[in-house]
Structures are given as C-alpha cells and as structure tokens.
Design a protein around this motif. Structure first.
Motif, PDB file in Angstrom:
ATOM      1  N   ALA A 133      22.184  35.833  47.880  1.00 58.15           N
ATOM      2  CA  ALA A 133      22.740  36.602  47.004  1.00 58.15           C
ATOM      3  C   ALA A 133      23.393  36.349  45.816  1.00 58.15           C
ATOM      4  N   PRO A 134      23.255  37.095  44.684  1.00 61.33           N
ATOM      5  CA  PRO A 134      23.821  37.057  42.920  1.00 61.33           C
ATOM      6  C   PRO A 134      25.133  36.304  43.996  1.00 61.33           C
ATOM      7  N   SER A 135      25.785  35.370  42.942  1.00 69.91           N
ATOM      8  CA  SER A 135      27.251  34.646  42.859  1.00 69.91           C
ATOM      9  C   SER A 135      28.000  34.599  41.636  1.00 69.91           C
ATOM     10  N   LEU A 136      28.246  35.563  41.085  1.00 71.13           N
ATOM     11  CA  LEU A 136      29.308  36.079  40.001  1.00 71.13           C
ATOM     12  C   LEU A 136      31.092  36.288  40.185  1.00 71.13           C
ATOM     13  N   ALA A 137      31.235  34.781  39.064  1.00 72.30           N
ATOM     14  CA  ALA A 137      32.227  35.241  39.832  1.00 72.30           C
ATOM     15  C   ALA A 137      32.629  36.044  38.596  1.00 72.30           C
ATOM     16  N   PRO A 138      34.043  36.833  38.718  1.00 77.28           N
ATOM     17  CA  PRO A 138      34.619  37.707  37.356  1.00 77.28           C
ATOM     18  C   PRO A 138      35.546  37.393  36.915  1.00 77.28           C
ATOM     19  N   VAL A 139      35.285  37.273  35.577  1.00 70.95           N
ATOM     20  CA  VAL A 139      35.628  36.422  34.113  1.00 70.95           C
ATOM     21  C   VAL A 139      36.869  37.359  34.275  1.00 70.95           C
ATOM     22  N   GLU A 140      38.302  36.332  33.667  1.00 66.90           N
ATOM     23  CA  GLU A 140      39.727  36.906  33.820  1.00 66.90           C
ATOM     24  C   GLU A 140      39.623  37.568  31.974  1.00 66.90           C
ATOM     25  N   ILE A 141      40.245  38.480  31.574  1.00 61.11           N
ATOM     26  CA  ILE A 141      40.943  39.123  30.292  1.00 61.11           C
ATOM     27  C   ILE A 141      41.689  38.670  29.890  1.00 61.11           C
TER      28      ILE A 141
ATOM     29  N   ARG B 208      24.419  43.715  38.383  1.00 63.17           N
ATOM     30  CA  ARG B 208      23.811  42.351  39.179  1.00 63.17           C
ATOM     31  C   ARG B 208      25.873  41.995  40.395  1.00 63.17           C
ATOM     32  N   ALA B 209      26.833  42.493  39.365  1.00 61.50           N
ATOM     33  CA  ALA B 209      28.648  42.870  40.250  1.00 61.50           C
ATOM     34  C   ALA B 209      28.865  43.594  39.113  1.00 61.50           C
ATOM     35  N   VAL B 210      29.900  44.229  39.849  1.00 55.62           N
ATOM     36  CA  VAL B 210      30.740  44.707  39.921  1.00 55.62           C
ATOM     37  C   VAL B 210      32.309  44.613  40.459  1.00 55.62           C
ATOM     38  N   TYR B 211      33.635  44.004  38.960  1.00 54.15           N
ATOM     39  CA  TYR B 211      34.412  43.789  39.796  1.00 54.15           C
ATOM     40  C   TYR B 211      35.593  45.358  39.023  1.00 54.15           C
ATOM     41  N   VAL B 212      36.916  45.266  40.203  1.00 55.07           N
ATOM     42  CA  VAL B 212      37.926  46.134  39.594  1.00 55.07           C
ATOM     43  C   VAL B 212      38.516  44.657  40.253  1.00 55.07           C
ATOM     44  N   GLN B 213      40.464  45.359  39.374  1.00 49.48           N
ATOM     45  CA  GLN B 213      41.771  44.828  39.706  1.00 49.48           C
ATOM     46  C   GLN B 213      42.502  44.920  41.085  1.00 49.48           C
ATOM     47  N   ASP B 214      42.760  44.354  41.935  1.00 51.61           N
ATOM     48  CA  ASP B 214      43.882  44.923  43.140  1.00 51.61           C
ATOM     49  C   ASP B 214      44.657  44.550  42.958  1.00 51.61           C
TER      50      ASP B 214
ATOM     51  N   GLY C 172      44.608  39.455  36.256  1.00 52.76           N
ATOM     52  CA  GLY C 172      43.803  38.461  37.949  1.00 52.76           C
ATOM     53  C   GLY C 172      43.402  39.986  38.526  1.00 52.76           C
ATOM     54  N   HIS C 173      43.352  39.411  40.282  1.00 61.04           N
ATOM     55  CA  HIS C 173      43.334  39.522  41.068  1.00 61.04           C
ATOM     56  C   HIS C 173      42.304  40.917  41.119  1.00 61.04           C
ATOM     57  N   TRP C 174      40.814  40.510  40.366  1.00 63.20           N
ATOM     58  CA  TRP C 174      40.149  40.813  40.658  1.00 63.20           C
ATOM     59  C   TRP C 174      39.513  40.659  41.790  1.00 63.20           C
ATOM     60  N   ILE C 175      38.113  42.310  42.915  1.00 61.07           N
ATOM     61  CA  ILE C 175      37.803  42.248  44.182  1.00 61.07           C
ATOM     62  C   ILE C 175      36.587  42.645  43.832  1.00 61.07           C
ATOM     63  N   ASP C 176      35.269  42.911  44.596  1.00 63.89           N
ATOM     64  CA  ASP C 176      34.755  43.838  44.118  1.00 63.89           C
ATOM     65  C   ASP C 176      34.368  45.275  44.510  1.00 63.89           C
TER      66      ASP C 176
ATOM     67  N   SER D 233      43.360  50.663  42.365  1.00 66.97           N
ATOM     68  CA  SER D 233      41.993  50.144  43.111  1.00 66.97           C
ATOM     69  C   SER D 233      42.811  49.437  43.747  1.00 66.97           C
ATOM     70  N   PHE D 234      42.666  48.773  44.945  1.00 64.41           N
ATOM     71  CA  PHE D 234      42.410  47.845  46.574  1.00 64.41           C
ATOM     72  C   PHE D 234      42.056  47.248  47.014  1.00 64.41           C
ATOM     73  N   ALA D 235      41.948  45.782  47.655  1.00 64.29           N
ATOM     74  CA  ALA D 235      41.459  45.412  48.236  1.00 64.29           C
ATOM     75  C   ALA D 235      42.006  45.678  49.465  1.00 64.29           C
ATOM     76  N   GLN D 236      42.934  46.600  49.982  1.00 67.68           N
ATOM     77  CA  GLN D 236      43.091  46.845  51.634  1.00 67.68           C
ATOM     78  C   GLN D 236      43.938  48.355  51.433  1.00 67.68           C
ATOM     79  N   GLN D 237      42.725  48.966  52.208  1.00 64.86           N
ATOM     80  CA  GLN D 237      43.479  50.434  52.751  1.00 64.86           C
ATOM     81  C   GLN D 237      44.692  50.509  53.054  1.00 64.86           C
ATOM     82  N   ALA D 238      45.388  49.227  53.743  1.00 67.73           N
ATOM     83  CA  ALA D 238      47.276  49.660  53.910  1.00 67.73           C
ATOM     84  C   ALA D 238      47.592  50.021  52.755  1.00 67.73           C
ATOM     85  N   ASP D 239      47.069  49.053  51.480  1.00 68.93           N
ATOM     86  CA  ASP D 239      48.106  49.536  49.830  1.00 68.93           C
ATOM     87  C   ASP D 239      47.193  50.715  49.148  1.00 68.93           C
TER      88      ASP D 239
END
Length: 184
Positions: free
Chosen positions: A38-46, A100-106, A117-121, A143-149
């Motif tokens: 799988a592609p292993s691309l890390a998110p880039v900080e702004i 190859r990859a898409v990130y949003v912030q949690d 920070g707090h980048w998630i798939d 956008s959130f990492a957790q359903q509860a949030d």
C-alpha cells in the motif's frame, strides 16, 4: 514439444484477470510502489505560506478543517483551505489525476479557529454536513476520526453525520463561499 499455455483452453475470465493484474502491477510500478504494497504517504503539515490549490488562499489564515491530496507523480500534496473544496475536487467528473492519499484534519482534536496537525485518512473519517460552524469558504464539512466526536459536534452545532462514500457532488457546491468571502 508444445507449451502448456497453448494447449490449455483459456476462459475469458483467465485472460481478463491476467491482463488486469498486469495493468495494475504496471501502474503501481510507475508510481514507485511494489505490487502488493500500500502507498505509505505521510500527511504534510501546513505552514504560514501554504496556499490552497484552487484559489491561492493561505490556509493558516482561516478556521475549520483543511485537506490535502497526494497525487501520483507529484512530489508535494495539493492543499485545500476547506473540506468542501476537497470533495468538490474529488467528485468532479473531470478529475483524472490518480490519487494516492487524501487527508483531512480531525476536528475532534484540532482547534477549529487555528487548526494544526491531527491529519487523518479522509476515506476513514466521519463527517458532519450542514452544521452552523463555518470554514474558510462559509459552510463546511467538519471531519472527525471518531464517530462519537462527530455525533457530539452535530448535537451541538447541527448537521448530519456521514461517511466519506455518502458525500455526493450536489452536497459540495462552491458557488456560495467565494461570493461571500470579504477577506479575499
């Protein structure tokens, strides 16, 4: 002597499967990946100079969740100052660049007014559409990492909780944001 590949009767499925696997392996090799990895691309900080792919706005100057797309064959990601812009781009019929990859912030972790920070798939994130909270272009998709949030956020600010695949083209109209932005 006869090669066994010529004596065996191949089905259409055999031929298509072999061609499909060969095309997939070639595509992965062209992207610098090995088949099966799988592609292993890390998110880039702004930073203060990071600008939006669509309109050149500086991401650090605006509230709400940001996003980034890593395209095949492109060293740096394309940044978006708003998740609505991200989805508008991904769902555009004319989108032809390989993603190859898409990130949003949690936003369950990041500060809404100054998100860092707090980048998630993006594909595994949970979203809230139609809340009272605004991003850089007005109404946005939180956008959130957790359903509860996401559920807690929707309870406090309104909106509907959705998964990545639930967001449709008609939900990400960009016509309102830029027309009402007085800081551009």
């Amino acid at each position: 002597m006869t090669c066994s590949c010529f004596t065996r009767r191949h089905t259409r499925r055999d031929v298509l499967g072999t061609l499909g696997l060969a095309a997939f392996s070639t595509l992965l090799a062209a992207c610098g990946e090995k088949a099966g990895e799988a592609p292993s691309l890390a998110p880039v900080e702004i930073d203060r100079a990071t600008s939006c792919e669509l309109d050149g706005m500086l991401l650090a100057d605006y509230p709400g969740p940001k996003a980034q797309i890593h395209y095949a064959g492109q060293d740096k990601p394309a940044f978006f100052c708003d998740t609505v812009e991200l989805f508008n781009t991904l769902l555009a019929g004319e989108q032809v660049r390989a993603v190859r990859a898409v990130y949003v912030q949690d936003m369950g972790q990041a500060d809404w007014n100054e998100p860092k920070g707090h980048w998630i798939d993006a594909k595994t994130a949970v979203y809230v559409l139609g809340s009272k909270r605004h991003g850089s272009m007005g109404p946005t998709i939180a956008s959130f990492a957790q359903q509860a949030d996401a559920t807690k956020f929707a309870g406090e600010y309104g909106g509907k909780v959705l998964r990545f695949a639930d967001i449709q083209r008609d939900m990400v109209d960009l016509s309102g944001g830029a027309l009402h932005d007085t800081r551009m």
